[in-house]
Write a protein that holds these residues in place. Structure first.
Motif, PDB file in Angstrom:
ATOM      1  N   LEU A   7       0.828  -1.198   0.000  1.00 51.61           N
ATOM      2  CA  LEU A   7       0.000   0.000   0.000  1.00 51.61           C
ATOM      3  C   LEU A   7       0.862   1.246   0.000  1.00 51.61           C
ATOM      4  CD1 LEU A   7      -2.720  -1.210   2.525  1.00 51.61           C
ATOM      5  CD2 LEU A   7      -2.979  -0.876   0.066  1.00 51.61           C
ATOM      6  N   LYS A  24     -11.126   7.565   0.087  1.00 57.25           N
ATOM      7  CA  LYS A  24     -11.159   6.165   0.518  1.00 57.25           C
ATOM      8  C   LYS A  24      -9.862   5.423   0.198  1.00 57.25           C
ATOM      9  CE  LYS A  24     -15.644   4.711   1.260  1.00 57.25           C
ATOM     10  NZ  LYS A  24     -16.429   3.514   1.010  1.00 57.25           N
ATOM     11  N   ASP A  25      -8.916   6.080  -0.481  1.00 57.52           N
ATOM     12  CA  ASP A  25      -7.634   5.430  -0.777  1.00 57.52           C
ATOM     13  C   ASP A  25      -6.823   5.262   0.502  1.00 57.52           C
ATOM     14  OD1 ASP A  25      -8.302   5.500  -3.437  1.00 57.52           O
ATOM     15  OD2 ASP A  25      -7.155   7.329  -3.867  1.00 57.52           O
ATOM     16  N   SER A  85     -15.462  20.921   4.678  1.00 54.98           N
ATOM     17  CA  SER A  85     -15.944  19.648   4.100  1.00 54.98           C
ATOM     18  C   SER A  85     -14.802  18.835   3.529  1.00 54.98           C
ATOM     19  CB  SER A  85     -17.067  19.763   3.067  1.00 54.98           C
ATOM     20  OG  SER A  85     -17.323  21.023   2.621  1.00 54.98           O
ATOM     21  N   GLU A  88     -13.304  17.050   6.425  1.00 52.68           N
ATOM     22  CA  GLU A  88     -14.175  15.991   6.937  1.00 52.68           C
ATOM     23  C   GLU A  88     -14.031  14.692   6.154  1.00 52.68           C
ATOM     24  OE1 GLU A  88     -18.307  17.388   8.537  1.00 52.68           O
ATOM     25  OE2 GLU A  88     -17.481  19.036   7.374  1.00 52.68           O
ATOM     26  N   ARG A  94     -16.651  17.997  12.069  1.00 53.64           N
ATOM     27  CA  ARG A  94     -16.757  19.449  12.134  1.00 53.64           C
ATOM     28  C   ARG A  94     -16.642  19.932  13.587  1.00 53.64           C
ATOM     29  NH1 ARG A  94     -19.296  23.293   8.481  1.00 53.64           N
ATOM     30  NH2 ARG A  94     -19.091  21.594   7.012  1.00 53.64           N
ATOM     31  N   ARG A 154     -11.966  26.030  -6.562  1.00 54.49           N
ATOM     32  CA  ARG A 154     -13.158  26.866  -6.374  1.00 54.49           C
ATOM     33  C   ARG A 154     -12.763  28.176  -5.681  1.00 54.49           C
ATOM     34  NH1 ARG A 154     -16.197  22.818  -4.623  1.00 54.49           N
ATOM     35  NH2 ARG A 154     -16.724  22.301  -6.751  1.00 54.49           N
TER      36      ARG A 154
ATOM     37  N   LEU B   7     -24.742  15.260   7.397  1.00 50.66           N
ATOM     38  CA  LEU B   7     -23.918  15.668   6.244  1.00 50.66           C
ATOM     39  C   LEU B   7     -24.665  15.353   4.945  1.00 50.66           C
ATOM     40  CD1 LEU B   7     -20.981  16.696   5.623  1.00 50.66           C
ATOM     41  CD2 LEU B   7     -20.322  14.293   5.411  1.00 50.66           C
ATOM     42  N   HIS B  22     -20.781  16.292  -8.802  1.00 46.71           N
ATOM     43  CA  HIS B  22     -20.535  16.468  -7.372  1.00 46.71           C
ATOM     44  C   HIS B  22     -19.660  17.689  -7.137  1.00 46.71           C
ATOM     45  CE1 HIS B  22     -18.481  15.398  -3.469  1.00 46.71           C
ATOM     46  NE2 HIS B  22     -19.756  15.414  -3.168  1.00 46.71           N
ATOM     47  N   VAL B  23     -20.044  18.551  -6.192  1.00 47.60           N
ATOM     48  CA  VAL B  23     -19.230  19.743  -5.935  1.00 47.60           C
ATOM     49  C   VAL B  23     -18.696  19.804  -4.511  1.00 47.60           C
ATOM     50  CG1 VAL B  23     -20.307  21.188  -7.707  1.00 47.60           C
ATOM     51  CG2 VAL B  23     -21.276  21.157  -5.389  1.00 47.60           C
ATOM     52  N   SER B  25     -19.755  19.047  -0.013  1.00 52.79           N
ATOM     53  CA  SER B  25     -20.764  18.637   0.956  1.00 52.79           C
ATOM     54  C   SER B  25     -21.052  19.772   1.918  1.00 52.79           C
ATOM     55  CB  SER B  25     -20.285  17.392   1.694  1.00 52.79           C
ATOM     56  OG  SER B  25     -19.060  17.651   2.327  1.00 52.79           O
ATOM     57  N   LEU B  26     -22.066  19.577   2.744  1.00 54.59           N
ATOM     58  CA  LEU B  26     -22.397  20.568   3.777  1.00 54.59           C
ATOM     59  C   LEU B  26     -23.268  19.910   4.842  1.00 54.59           C
ATOM     60  CD1 LEU B  26     -25.569  21.160   2.996  1.00 54.59           C
ATOM     61  CD2 LEU B  26     -24.564  22.794   1.423  1.00 54.59           C
ATOM     62  N   ALA B  61     -20.185   3.625  -2.010  1.00 57.51           N
ATOM     63  CA  ALA B  61     -19.063   3.825  -2.926  1.00 57.51           C
ATOM     64  C   ALA B  61     -18.349   2.506  -3.170  1.00 57.51           C
ATOM     65  CB  ALA B  61     -18.095   4.839  -2.336  1.00 57.51           C
ATOM     66  N   SER B  62     -17.773   2.360  -4.359  1.00 52.35           N
ATOM     67  CA  SER B  62     -16.963   1.171  -4.613  1.00 52.35           C
ATOM     68  C   SER B  62     -15.691   1.260  -3.769  1.00 52.35           C
ATOM     69  CB  SER B  62     -16.629   1.065  -6.108  1.00 52.35           C
ATOM     70  OG  SER B  62     -15.880   2.191  -6.513  1.00 52.35           O
ATOM     71  N   PRO B  64     -11.884   1.224  -3.072  1.00 47.88           N
ATOM     72  CA  PRO B  64     -10.655   1.429  -3.849  1.00 47.88           C
ATOM     73  C   PRO B  64      -9.652   0.274  -3.708  1.00 47.88           C
ATOM     74  CG  PRO B  64     -10.812   3.002  -2.013  1.00 47.88           C
ATOM     75  CD  PRO B  64     -12.115   2.261  -2.066  1.00 47.88           C
ATOM     76  N   ASP B  65      -9.717  -0.455  -2.584  1.00 45.44           N
ATOM     77  CA  ASP B  65      -8.781  -1.578  -2.406  1.00 45.44           C
ATOM     78  C   ASP B  65      -9.075  -2.708  -3.391  1.00 45.44           C
ATOM     79  OD1 ASP B  65      -7.791  -0.115  -0.361  1.00 45.44           O
ATOM     80  OD2 ASP B  65      -8.899  -1.200   1.209  1.00 45.44           O
ATOM     81  N   GLN B  67     -10.236  -2.028  -6.423  1.00 44.94           N
ATOM     82  CA  GLN B  67     -10.410  -1.323  -7.685  1.00 44.94           C
ATOM     83  C   GLN B  67     -10.041  -2.204  -8.872  1.00 44.94           C
ATOM     84  OE1 GLN B  67      -8.533   2.479  -7.651  1.00 44.94           O
ATOM     85  NE2 GLN B  67      -8.680   2.749  -9.836  1.00 44.94           N
ATOM     86  N   GLU B  68      -8.869  -2.854  -8.765  1.00 44.99           N
ATOM     87  CA  GLU B  68      -8.383  -3.610  -9.909  1.00 44.99           C
ATOM     88  C   GLU B  68      -9.294  -4.770 -10.273  1.00 44.99           C
ATOM     89  OE1 GLU B  68      -3.849  -4.292 -10.146  1.00 44.99           O
ATOM     90  OE2 GLU B  68      -4.484  -2.187  -9.991  1.00 44.99           O
TER      91      GLU B  68
END
Ligand code: FE2
Ligand code: FE2
Lengths: 313, 94
Positions: A7, A24-25, A85, A88, A94, A154, B7, B22-23, B25-26, B61-62, B64-65, B67-68
């Motif tokens: 890893l 998530k990496d 965010s 987070e 937060r 942004r 969230l 996607h931009v 979160s809040l 979410a998928s 990443p570990d 991924q391959e």
């Protein structure tokens, strides 16, 4: 790290190839910790940074200036939110970040602990403080952590208006009456050195820089950014016909850069330690806003629960 | 009382005819507040003509570990791409 050789290798390779790291990496713990510290510190700076300018909204000299200042301060609130965010996504909450700010554990930019004494300070802040922030933030658009880089893109789109509205205030004052020119010069005198300190300690006294560069969180060192800022700003001051308060400032033909005088690092560390002119006032204002908003947050939750129950009936 | 609002993830259609993207979160107490906050935080300069807000806990979410192995079914199917096929250079509109 030693426990996950594959890893770690994969992470190093990704960073070396200029690929982004996503939430998530897998990432080494010190990388995560450094990011949480830097991004939350950055978010706090945007939020605390609203206070010195907010001080002048009700006293702006015209409706146009007032609308502009209001829009700028509102942008800074937005910047704080983008960055909270992003932080987070690294698994911090937060509340934790806000608590750390209020307890004094987390830092924010030392510049916001200086007072805004005259309207000219709105010009100097936009021109110099946002100008310095832009120097710092443009390379961060390519920082290795995806959500941080995207937040910075942004933010950078919005910052350029901040700097230009500040410079416009300075131009107006510099072309105005003797008293107005004096106000502009006084603001430049008071903000110049604290702005140079914004870039952080000298490279040889900045222990985190090497790792941050290796992880590609940072792309330039503090001293490199400070030099870029001085080089960019001197001609802007000349155009205003204002003088930068540094007798050692002069063009160095051989280096192709401006030389400048020594920075008062004792002052910098005093401000960082909490002993700047406004540290106490700033934190008090933040705590007060948070505590006095408590009932609003509670009421909103209660209302949301009530509405949900109603709609489920 | 825990006053941390839930969230939400924010998606914005920047122009008629484009996808929502996607931009960021809040936090907000409910969908309506999430929508209004999203407008104030992410579209102060007319960056959008439409907003979606989704509570983050509803997004899966998928991993990443994986991924391959997860994406490798597509690896050996070059015939899904037009360049896999040879056609004479002299032909047009194909
Ligand atoms: Fe900002
Ligand atoms: Fe700004």
């Amino acid at each position: 790290m030693v426990a996950h050789p594959d890893l770690q290798t994969q992470f190093d390779l990704r960073v070396a190839e200029d690929q982004r790291i996503e939430p998530k990496d897998w990432m080494p713990e010190p990388y995560r910790r450094t990011l949480v510290r830097q991004i939350s510190q950055h978010a706090h700076s945007e939020i605390v940074g609203m206070l010195p300018e907010g001080n002048w909204i009700t006293r702006a000299p015209s409706l146009r200036r007032k609308a502009v200042l209001l829009a700028k301060v509102q942008d800074e609130a937005g910047h704080g939110l983008y960055l909270y965010s992003a932080a987070e996504t690294l698994g911090t909450s937060r509340e934790q970040m806000i608590d750390d700010l209020h307890s004094g554990k987390a830092k924010y930019s030392s510049i916001f602990n200086y007072p805004t004494l005259s309207w000219a300070d709105m010009g100097a802040i936009g021109w110099l403080v946002d100008g310095a922030a832009i120097m710092n933030q443009v390379p961060l658009c390519r920082t290795s952590y995806g959500p941080y880089a995207r937040a910075m893109v942004r933010i950078c789109k919005e910052e350029s208006f901040h700097q230009r509205q500040g410079y416009e205030i300075m131009m107006t004052l510099a072309k105005g009456s003797e008293a107005q020119r004096a106000m502009a010069q006084d603001a430049l005198n008071r903000w110049w050195w604290p702005v140079l300190m914004m870039f952080g300690p000298k490279d040889d006294e900045s222990p985190n820089t090497a790792l941050s560069m290796q992880w590609k969180i940072k792309r330039f060192t503090n001293d490199e950014l400070r030099q870029k800022f001085v080089d960019a700003t001197v001609p802007q001051a000349e155009y205003l016909n204002l003088s930068i308060p540094d007798p050692d400032l002069k063009w160095n033909e051989a280096r192709g850069h401006y030389d400048f005088g020594p920075i008062n690092w004792d002052e910098f560390w005093e401000v960082v330690k909490g002993n700047g002119p406004c540290n106490r006032q700033r934190l008090e204002a933040r705590r007060k806003a948070h505590e006095e908003g408590e009932w609003v947050r509670e009421a909103a939750i209660a209302y949301a629960i009530k509405r949900k129950m109603k709609s489920e009936k | 009382m825990d006053t941390q609002w839930p969230l939400w993830e924010v998606f914005i259609r920047s122009k008629q005819g484009l996808d929502h993207k996607h931009v960021g979160s809040l936090h907000a107490a409910d969908a309506q507040m999430a929508m209004e906050n999203a407008r104030d935080v992410y579209t102060r300069r007319r960056e959008g003509v439409s907003i979606w807000v989704v509570e983050s806990k509803h997004i899966h979410a998928s991993n990443p570990d994986e991924q391959e192995s997860f994406f490798d079914p597509a690896d050996d199917k070059a015939y899904r791409h037009p360049t896999f096929y040879q056609v004479p250079d002299s032909l047009t509109h194909i």
